[in-house]
Design a protein around this motif. Structure first.
Motif: not given
Length: 208
Positions: A74-88, A119-131
């Motif tokens: 399991v990869l447990v990934h901590f992120l935030a929308t204000w963090c550009a590398p997180c979004r990338e 929600k806006r970030v995930l609409e722009q960058t869909p993912v296949n795992f739970p956030v």
């Protein structure tokens, strides 16, 4: 509790910061420092006891427990929308799971984010795992995460094996089916975590 706007740089650190102008000065410094070597990040081996269990909601209100993923790497990934590398990093994690879904899982934890922005970030960058939403940073604090993005790799028994406290190029690793270990591949590293563009895989290197 109100959190100040955080700088958008690799290894962004957050906490109880005082004045806004100090944040701006630190942001400028770290943008320059971390941009000098964006590809030096490596997963570090760790020997730690199991992290605290958690159950967190997603944007749809469904609560997801960590223990539901026991039995997989399991990869447990901590992120935030204000963090550009997180979004990338999100597209690279999605591609990793596309390759490894039979043997691995990914859980993302959004730290103290605004629901609508996430929600806006995930609409722009869909993912296949739970956030999942860590609105009060309860899980983030209990896991002693102080840098975003941070990713822990847990084994099938939920024991932490690896950690990376920055964005990581997940296109350079695969899961070894028999053991669930991450295998580093001899491929040319993309310029960013989100820019892989059909690069050729040339075989495996070694277990991380």
């Amino acid at each position: 509790m109100t959190y100040p706007s955080a700088p958008e740089f690799r290894g962004a650190q957050f906490g109880d910061i005082g004045l806004a102008f100090r944040i701006a000065i630190l942001a400028t410094f770290f943008v320059l420092a971390f941009s000098l070597d964006s590809r030096a990040t490596e997963l570090k081996r760790i020997d730690e006891p199991a992290k605290p269990d958690f159950s967190l909601p997603g944007l749809d209100g469904t609560t997801v427990p960590l223990k539901a993923f026991k039995g997989h790497t399991v990869l447990v990934h901590f992120l935030a929308t204000w963090c550009a590398p997180c979004r990338e990093e999100l597209p690279a994690l999605t591609r990793f799971l596309d390759r490894s879904a039979a043997h691995a899982s990914v859980i993302a934890i959004s730290v103290a984010d605004i629901d609508q922005r996430l929600k806006r970030v995930l609409e722009q960058t869909p993912v296949n795992f739970p956030v999942l939403l860590d609105r009060e940073r309860t899980v983030t604090k209990s896991w002693h995460v102080t840098t975003l993005p941070t990713t822990y790799v847990l084994d099938a028994n939920m024991k932490p094996l690896l950690v990376v406290e920055a964005d990581f190029q997940w296109d350079t690793v695969d899961i070894e089916p028999a053991t669930g270990k991450l295998i580093k591949n001899k491929i040319r590293e993309p310029e960013t975590t989100s820019d892989y563009s059909h690069q050729e895989k040339k075989g495996s290197d070694h277990d991380l």
